[in-house]
Scaffold this active site. Structure first.
Site, PDB file in Angstrom:
ATOM      1  N   GLU A 209      -5.850   2.827 -18.966  1.00 46.91           N
ATOM      2  CA  GLU A 209      -4.775   3.480 -18.219  1.00 46.91           C
ATOM      3  C   GLU A 209      -4.295   4.711 -18.967  1.00 46.91           C
ATOM      4  OE1 GLU A 209      -1.693   1.005 -16.519  1.00 46.91           O
ATOM      5  OE2 GLU A 209      -0.174   2.297 -17.366  1.00 46.91           O
TER       6      GLU A 209
ATOM      7  N   HIS B 273      -2.585   0.775  -9.506  1.00 46.18           N
ATOM      8  CA  HIS B 273      -1.726  -0.367  -9.844  1.00 46.18           C
ATOM      9  C   HIS B 273      -0.448  -0.263  -9.023  1.00 46.18           C
ATOM     10  CE1 HIS B 273      -3.491  -1.997 -13.778  1.00 46.18           C
ATOM     11  NE2 HIS B 273      -4.378  -1.148 -13.300  1.00 46.18           N
ATOM     12  N   GLY B 274       0.309  -1.351  -8.972  1.00 50.33           N
ATOM     13  CA  GLY B 274       1.582  -1.319  -8.263  1.00 50.33           C
ATOM     14  C   GLY B 274       1.402  -1.167  -6.762  1.00 50.33           C
TER      15      GLY B 274
ATOM     16  N   ASN C 123      -4.969  -2.925  -7.187  1.00 50.82           N
ATOM     17  CA  ASN C 123      -4.363  -4.135  -7.761  1.00 50.82           C
ATOM     18  C   ASN C 123      -3.149  -4.571  -6.950  1.00 50.82           C
ATOM     19  OD1 ASN C 123      -6.182  -3.654  -9.809  1.00 50.82           O
ATOM     20  ND2 ASN C 123      -4.659  -3.717 -11.456  1.00 50.82           N
ATOM     21  N   VAL C 124      -3.126  -5.840  -6.575  1.00 52.21           N
ATOM     22  CA  VAL C 124      -1.998  -6.384  -5.810  1.00 52.21           C
ATOM     23  C   VAL C 124      -1.522  -7.674  -6.476  1.00 52.21           C
ATOM     24  CG1 VAL C 124      -1.315  -7.437  -3.619  1.00 52.21           C
ATOM     25  CG2 VAL C 124      -2.720  -5.369  -3.617  1.00 52.21           C
TER      26      VAL C 124
ATOM     27  N   HIS D  13       5.015  -0.778 -10.475  1.00 54.44           N
ATOM     28  CA  HIS D  13       4.850  -2.227 -10.504  1.00 54.44           C
ATOM     29  C   HIS D  13       6.074  -2.934  -9.930  1.00 54.44           C
ATOM     30  CE1 HIS D  13       1.824  -1.271 -13.702  1.00 54.44           C
ATOM     31  NE2 HIS D  13       1.177  -2.224 -13.058  1.00 54.44           N
TER      32      HIS D  13
ATOM     33  N   ASP E  18      -5.933  -8.513 -16.830  1.00 52.68           N
ATOM     34  CA  ASP E  18      -5.124  -7.350 -16.463  1.00 52.68           C
ATOM     35  C   ASP E  18      -4.059  -7.063 -17.526  1.00 52.68           C
ATOM     36  OD1 ASP E  18      -4.317  -5.311 -14.695  1.00 52.68           O
ATOM     37  OD2 ASP E  18      -2.803  -6.606 -13.773  1.00 52.68           O
ATOM     38  N   HIS E  19      -3.879  -5.778 -17.831  1.00 52.15           N
ATOM     39  CA  HIS E  19      -2.851  -5.332 -18.782  1.00 52.15           C
ATOM     40  C   HIS E  19      -2.918  -6.069 -20.119  1.00 52.15           C
ATOM     41  CE1 HIS E  19      -0.690  -2.324 -16.507  1.00 52.15           C
ATOM     42  NE2 HIS E  19      -0.833  -3.084 -15.447  1.00 52.15           N
TER      43      HIS E  19
ATOM     44  N   SER F 157      -3.253 -11.627 -15.734  1.00 49.87           N
ATOM     45  CA  SER F 157      -2.572 -10.670 -16.618  1.00 49.87           C
ATOM     46  C   SER F 157      -2.211 -11.327 -17.947  1.00 49.87           C
ATOM     47  CB  SER F 157      -1.301 -10.147 -15.952  1.00 49.87           C
ATOM     48  OG  SER F 157      -0.330 -11.177 -15.918  1.00 49.87           O
TER      49      SER F 157
HETATM   50 ZN   LIG Z   1      -0.756  -2.917 -13.355  1.00 48.33          ZN
END
Ligand SMILES: [Zn+2]
Length: 277
Positions: A136, A206-207, A228-229, A178, A84-85, A50
């Site tokens: 997103e 996500h989350g 996503n973990v 998240h 990520d992000h 991330s």
């Molecule tokens: Zn995320």
């Protein structure tokens, strides 16, 4: 096995209707642990770094990306590396130079029209370099506390967003948040089905640390492809360190407590991979 490409892993899962786990990497040990778990489960995985993890590494992507890609490239199962992000375009650009084959570009804090314009430009940039781009819409609850967990992605808007931007995958807000350390989220499976029927690209959850194992499997059945973990791994890693230090307050060699912490992440990875079937 050579470093895999996220586009290949996602499209294989999408065609098969199966789930593909993407686990957050913070340190070398987390990359090693995720891959060890994937090898035990004999499943492909994505290692994702991330923008916040890059900030932790003093803003330098190259060292942690080198670690992740090297661990991925020596794995016995297919493993790709993803960003990520990403809010900073410079980081997206750096990814292309550091063995990263995909990114989640997050312009979700912008108004819709600006989100579309920024995401479209990022997708074009990525596609020109053979990269896969996730975006997103409808900010997934909890990130930076910017939105209430009640936020939901509208199916018609999601279809229009994908058509307007040309992204390869879409992260959707369907009830997860998240940074949840307990699996207490309530997913909207009906909304996942409706999104799946009108959005022509793979959907991303996500989350997922806040989602119970059975619900992760149901989410895949309803139409989620990439899961996503992150937080779940932190819970296991830190828990193992805490337990070790509580039992031994004289230890000085970090390998003594990092080894069980790494094993704890690997065990959690095996469990999640088994849970989604
Ligand atoms: Zn995320």
């Amino acid at each position: 096995m050579p470093l895999a490409r996220t586009a290949d892993l996602v499209s294989a899962a999408y065609r098969a209707g199966s789930g593909l786990l993407a686990f957050n990497v913070i340190t070398l040990e987390s990359a090693e642990a995720i891959v060890a778990g994937a090898e035990t489960a004999n499943r492909p995985v994505i290692l994702q770094i991330s923008e916040n993890a890059v900030k932790f590494h003093n803003g330098r992507l190259a060292p942690i990306a080198a670690a992740a890609t090297a661990v991925a490239a020596t794995a016995a199962v297919p493993v790709s590396v993803h960003l990520d992000h990403v809010e900073d375009e410079q980081l997206l650009h750096a990814g292309a130079d550091n063995g990263v084959s995909s990114a989640m570009f997050d312009a979700s804090k912008l108004e819709y029209d600006l989100n579309v314009a920024a995401t479209k430009a990022a997708a074009k940039w990525a596609h020109d370099r053979g990269m896969f781009l996730e975006a997103e819409l409808g900010e997934v609850g909890g990130k930076d506390g910017a939105h209430a967990p009640g936020v939901r992605t509208d199916p018609a808007e999601a279809a229009a967003f994908v058509a307007a931007t040309g992204v390869d995958a879409l992260a959707v807000a369907v009830g997860s948040s998240h940074a949840m350390s307990e699996p207490t989220a309530t997913l909207d499976f009906d909304l996942i089905c409706r999104l799946r029927s009108v959005v022509p690209v793979p959907l991303v959850l996500h989350g997922s640390s806040g989602v119970a194992d059975d619900d992760l499997r149901k989410a895949v059945g309803a139409g989620i492809t990439k899961i996503n973990v992150g937080t779940l791994l932190n819970v296991h890693f830190t828990g193992a360190v805490r337990e070790f230090l509580a039992a031994d307050d004289s230890v000085t060699d970090p390998r003594k407590y990092l080894a069980p912490a790494r094993n704890a992440i690997a065990g959690a990875v095996v469990a999640v991979l088994g849970a989604i079937g």
